[in-house]
Design a protein around this motif. Structure first.
Motif, PDB file in Angstrom:
ATOM      1  N   TRP A  25     -48.848   1.795   9.239  1.00  0.00           N
ATOM      2  CA  TRP A  25     -48.539   1.842   7.626  1.00  0.00           C
ATOM      3  C   TRP A  25     -47.802   0.331   7.219  1.00  0.00           C
ATOM      4  CZ3 TRP A  25     -44.034   1.862   4.577  1.00  0.00           C
ATOM      5  CH2 TRP A  25     -44.162   2.403   3.227  1.00  0.00           C
ATOM      6  N   LEU A  26     -46.389   1.029   8.797  1.00  0.00           N
ATOM      7  CA  LEU A  26     -45.716   0.176   8.398  1.00  0.00           C
ATOM      8  C   LEU A  26     -45.897  -1.607   8.948  1.00  0.00           C
ATOM      9  CD1 LEU A  26     -42.858   1.597  10.518  1.00  0.00           C
ATOM     10  CD2 LEU A  26     -42.317   0.826   8.448  1.00  0.00           C
ATOM     11  N   CYS A  27     -47.222  -1.947  10.049  1.00  0.00           N
ATOM     12  CA  CYS A  27     -47.812  -3.275   9.689  1.00  0.00           C
ATOM     13  C   CYS A  27     -48.222  -3.486   8.683  1.00  0.00           C
ATOM     14  CB  CYS A  27     -49.074  -3.074  11.403  1.00  0.00           C
ATOM     15  SG  CYS A  27     -47.864  -3.280  12.144  1.00  0.00           S
ATOM     16  N   ARG A  28     -48.933  -2.665   7.788  1.00  0.00           N
ATOM     17  CA  ARG A  28     -49.631  -3.094   6.652  1.00  0.00           C
ATOM     18  C   ARG A  28     -48.740  -3.873   5.248  1.00  0.00           C
ATOM     19  NH1 ARG A  28     -55.035  -2.293   4.508  1.00  0.00           N
ATOM     20  NH2 ARG A  28     -55.580  -2.173   6.229  1.00  0.00           N
ATOM     21  N   HIS A  29     -48.195  -2.879   5.717  1.00  0.00           N
ATOM     22  CA  HIS A  29     -46.962  -2.909   4.647  1.00  0.00           C
ATOM     23  C   HIS A  29     -46.237  -3.851   4.322  1.00  0.00           C
ATOM     24  CE1 HIS A  29     -44.283  -1.240   1.230  1.00  0.00           C
ATOM     25  NE2 HIS A  29     -42.841  -1.552   1.997  1.00  0.00           N
ATOM     26  N   LEU A  30     -45.677  -3.831   5.644  1.00  0.00           N
ATOM     27  CA  LEU A  30     -45.005  -4.968   6.221  1.00  0.00           C
ATOM     28  C   LEU A  30     -44.975  -6.733   6.396  1.00  0.00           C
ATOM     29  CD1 LEU A  30     -42.200  -3.988   9.319  1.00  0.00           C
ATOM     30  CD2 LEU A  30     -41.446  -4.095   6.550  1.00  0.00           C
ATOM     31  N   THR A  31     -46.972  -6.641   6.731  1.00  0.00           N
ATOM     32  CA  THR A  31     -47.821  -8.095   6.729  1.00  0.00           C
ATOM     33  C   THR A  31     -47.687  -8.567   4.812  1.00  0.00           C
ATOM     34  OG1 THR A  31     -47.982  -6.694   8.608  1.00  0.00           O
ATOM     35  CG2 THR A  31     -49.783  -8.786   7.033  1.00  0.00           C
ATOM     36  N   ALA A  32     -47.879  -7.523   4.228  1.00  0.00           N
ATOM     37  CA  ALA A  32     -48.449  -7.880   2.760  1.00  0.00           C
ATOM     38  C   ALA A  32     -46.858  -8.065   1.765  1.00  0.00           C
ATOM     39  CB  ALA A  32     -49.076  -6.075   2.435  1.00  0.00           C
ATOM     40  N   LEU A  33     -45.547  -7.398   2.553  1.00  0.00           N
ATOM     41  CA  LEU A  33     -44.420  -8.383   2.111  1.00  0.00           C
ATOM     42  C   LEU A  33     -43.936  -9.555   3.072  1.00  0.00           C
ATOM     43  CD1 LEU A  33     -42.199  -5.165   1.944  1.00  0.00           C
ATOM     44  CD2 LEU A  33     -42.966  -6.635  -0.097  1.00  0.00           C
ATOM     45  N   GLY A  34     -44.313 -10.212   3.556  1.00  0.00           N
ATOM     46  CA  GLY A  34     -44.157 -11.345   4.426  1.00  0.00           C
ATOM     47  C   GLY A  34     -43.592 -11.793   5.441  1.00  0.00           C
ATOM     48  N   PHE A  35     -43.437  -9.988   6.381  1.00  0.00           N
ATOM     49  CA  PHE A  35     -43.344 -10.173   7.264  1.00  0.00           C
ATOM     50  C   PHE A  35     -44.093 -10.230   8.370  1.00  0.00           C
ATOM     51  CE2 PHE A  35     -39.992  -8.179   5.388  1.00  0.00           C
ATOM     52  CZ  PHE A  35     -38.749  -8.349   5.464  1.00  0.00           C
ATOM     53  N   LYS A  36     -44.300 -10.756   9.688  1.00  0.00           N
ATOM     54  CA  LYS A  36     -44.713 -10.761  10.771  1.00  0.00           C
ATOM     55  C   LYS A  36     -44.708 -10.382  11.785  1.00  0.00           C
ATOM     56  CE  LYS A  36     -47.455 -14.890  13.339  1.00  0.00           C
ATOM     57  NZ  LYS A  36     -47.121 -14.722  14.668  1.00  0.00           N
ATOM     58  N   ILE A  37     -45.587  -9.423  12.074  1.00  0.00           N
ATOM     59  CA  ILE A  37     -45.407  -8.042  13.458  1.00  0.00           C
ATOM     60  C   ILE A  37     -45.616  -8.780  14.537  1.00  0.00           C
ATOM     61  CG2 ILE A  37     -45.609  -5.821  14.325  1.00  0.00           C
ATOM     62  CD1 ILE A  37     -44.525  -6.099  10.738  1.00  0.00           C
ATOM     63  N   GLU A  38     -45.413  -9.211  15.543  1.00  0.00           N
ATOM     64  CA  GLU A  38     -44.932  -9.251  16.848  1.00  0.00           C
ATOM     65  C   GLU A  38     -44.922  -9.049  17.872  1.00  0.00           C
ATOM     66  OE1 GLU A  38     -45.043 -12.715  17.236  1.00  0.00           O
ATOM     67  OE2 GLU A  38     -43.392 -13.845  15.966  1.00  0.00           O
ATOM     68  N   ALA A  39     -45.227  -7.466  17.787  1.00  0.00           N
ATOM     69  CA  ALA A  39     -45.042  -6.535  19.285  1.00  0.00           C
ATOM     70  C   ALA A  39     -45.271  -5.128  18.751  1.00  0.00           C
ATOM     71  CB  ALA A  39     -44.581  -6.876  19.722  1.00  0.00           C
ATOM     72  N   THR A  40     -45.317  -4.083  18.851  1.00  0.00           N
ATOM     73  CA  THR A  40     -44.989  -2.795  18.845  1.00  0.00           C
ATOM     74  C   THR A  40     -44.496  -2.086  19.871  1.00  0.00           C
ATOM     75  OG1 THR A  40     -47.103  -1.608  18.256  1.00  0.00           O
ATOM     76  CG2 THR A  40     -46.517  -2.879  16.647  1.00  0.00           C
ATOM     77  N   LEU A  41     -44.577  -1.222  19.662  1.00  0.00           N
ATOM     78  CA  LEU A  41     -44.377   0.035  20.866  1.00  0.00           C
ATOM     79  C   LEU A  41     -43.787   1.039  20.481  1.00  0.00           C
ATOM     80  CD1 LEU A  41     -41.503  -2.683  21.175  1.00  0.00           C
ATOM     81  CD2 LEU A  41     -41.733  -1.978  23.910  1.00  0.00           C
ATOM     82  N   THR A  42     -44.224   1.997  21.864  1.00  0.00           N
ATOM     83  CA  THR A  42     -43.925   3.401  21.482  1.00  0.00           C
ATOM     84  C   THR A  42     -42.867   3.395  22.807  1.00  0.00           C
ATOM     85  OG1 THR A  42     -46.815   3.934  20.789  1.00  0.00           O
ATOM     86  CG2 THR A  42     -44.767   6.046  21.249  1.00  0.00           C
ATOM     87  N   LEU A  43     -42.303   4.642  22.853  1.00  0.00           N
ATOM     88  CA  LEU A  43     -41.483   4.748  23.623  1.00  0.00           C
ATOM     89  C   LEU A  43     -41.169   6.521  23.984  1.00  0.00           C
ATOM     90  CD1 LEU A  43     -38.510   1.984  24.114  1.00  0.00           C
ATOM     91  CD2 LEU A  43     -40.416   1.830  25.077  1.00  0.00           C
TER      92      LEU A  43
END
Lengths: 273, 273
Positions: A25-43
């Motif tokens: 959800w965050l990837c889609r939402h932030l991409t639409a706002l013009g952010f570029k998701i470089e990587a995601t992690l689960t810890l």
């Protein structure tokens, strides 16, 4: 385009008990706002792992970039395995202390919950205090859905936003107060997506054409996907461009024109309807 | 318990177009087999990012561990943005070369696809060759669902398995040939999960009890979740233990007995039905 990393915290994600829909959800939402998701992690819920990871992300030691925005979800609740704030404090080499504003919010929440008989006591206790114990320098952000406040804290060039893992609470923040923070701080822009169809059933012919066009238009992300079988096999082509001004419209148009020209040279029709 | 890291590769995941269900499936499946997922990552289709990340994971530079098992999904197809094999080769400081076995598999696949008129030509071409160009030292694993072979390659103490991103293909490997590889190489064991209910509506009372029991039984992962509202609010408690022998059964039993004793001291009933 603002470089962004998203971190989800929780053992329940790593044992596969919970499907992490927050990150998508965050990837889609932030991409639409013009952010570029470089990587995601689960810890996992482990202070040393979370704090070391945050530390290396914000200090440029992780892979090739330090992000302008780091969004963390999960680990803000009252239980002992909610360790995100402690980990952030450790990563930033600072202490945790009760934030007066956050404390009042949490206290008020429990008073209301007690009035509605949703909890047995309205009194603060160590588990409840914990949600108001923030890393020094953090700004609390009010939770309009649940109890635990989110925080914003800045380190060098990175804005860190730590949100609860409960999806409704996370979205409440992102569509409310955090949206305001992001638009004040970043040049939040647009994302355009265009779907086309290549009337061609052979990916090994299509692939070199797409990569030629991609190379010429590096800002446009082009992805193809096979649909159908046999004589009905067609390739859906999606073009994405994200940016902060209307130039992206022109750039996308240029990429599509170029794609069409190249496909025509191979007698492949492009369906733009 | 075998330390494991899962990496998913694909721009479509980072822009949020595709929800990554592979990682969740792998977490659940591998946990049940006795692997311990230490972290998961999603990376873009960029050679430098993928190779640097793999390099730092397998060389113990990333966070606090180097995993015994590293599973990578995505990026094995014929298109130019399928970059996983190139990235693995770069991370391991080795070259790519056509693997005869993999080449024959890919060739045979396209011959069959051409016979069924699913592709226009049965001939190999650079895009098709690419799927058989493996890092030196890699063992190809046959794809029983799609075309691109998976690979297994060992570096120091880490077994790297690189699988296609198409979920049916990934699962085909995991439930087939890769399952055999894992059981030959690791002491694959069991995972037990037990669900209980605490008849208590206040998490701030429950939380310290759970953390006390957790501390005493570090191998048992205990997680609570609120269900219902108001007078019907109850806490579901899930206990998980993973291990390679029947001792875990005893350990889980001990943790549950201890939990019940501690809850009883606070007059909280535990529903074990």
């Amino acid at each position: 385009m603002h470089r962004t990393i998203i971190v989800a915290v929780g053992n329940e994600l790593l044992i596969g008990e919970t499907l992490d829909t927050n990150t998508n959800w965050l990837c889609r939402h932030l991409t639409a706002l013009g952010f570029k998701i470089e990587a995601t992690l689960t810890l996992p819920d482990k202070i040393d792992v979370i704090s070391k990871t945050i530390k290396s992300i914000i200090n440029d030691n992780w892979i090739v970039f330090s992000p302008e925005l780091l969004i963390i979800t999960g680990g803000l609740g009252p239980t002992e395995d909610d360790l995100t704030l402690t980990s952030i404090a450790q990563a930033l080499d600072t202490a945790l202390e009760i934030d007066k504003t956050a404390y009042d919010w949490v206290k008020e929440k429990y008073q209301n919950l007690a009035k509605e008989s949703l909890v047995s006591s309205s009194e603060m206790n160590p588990a409840r205090d914990k949600m108001a114990r923030l890393p020094k320098g953090a700004t609390p952000i009010k939770n309009t859905v649940g109890v635990a406040p989110a925080i914003k804290i800045t380190y060098k060039n990175t804005t860190i936003i730590s949100l609860p893992g409960v999806p409704q609470e996370m979205k409440g923040f992102m569509l409310g107060e955090v949206q305001t923070i992001l638009s004040e701080q970043f040049s939040v822009g647009a994302h355009i997506e265009k779907e086309l169809w290549a009337l061609c059933g052979d990916e090994s012919i299509l692939a070199p054409i797409l990569s030629k066009v991609s190379e010429k238009h590096p800002e446009v992300y082009i992805k193809s996907k096979a649909k159908g079988f046999g004589q009905n096999l067609r390739f859906q082509i999606k073009l994405h461009i994200t940016g902060t001004n209307i130039v992206i419209d022109e750039k996308l148009k240029a990429a599509i024109e170029d794609l069409e020209k190249n496909l025509n040279e191979h007698n492949i029709k492009l369906d733009k309807s």
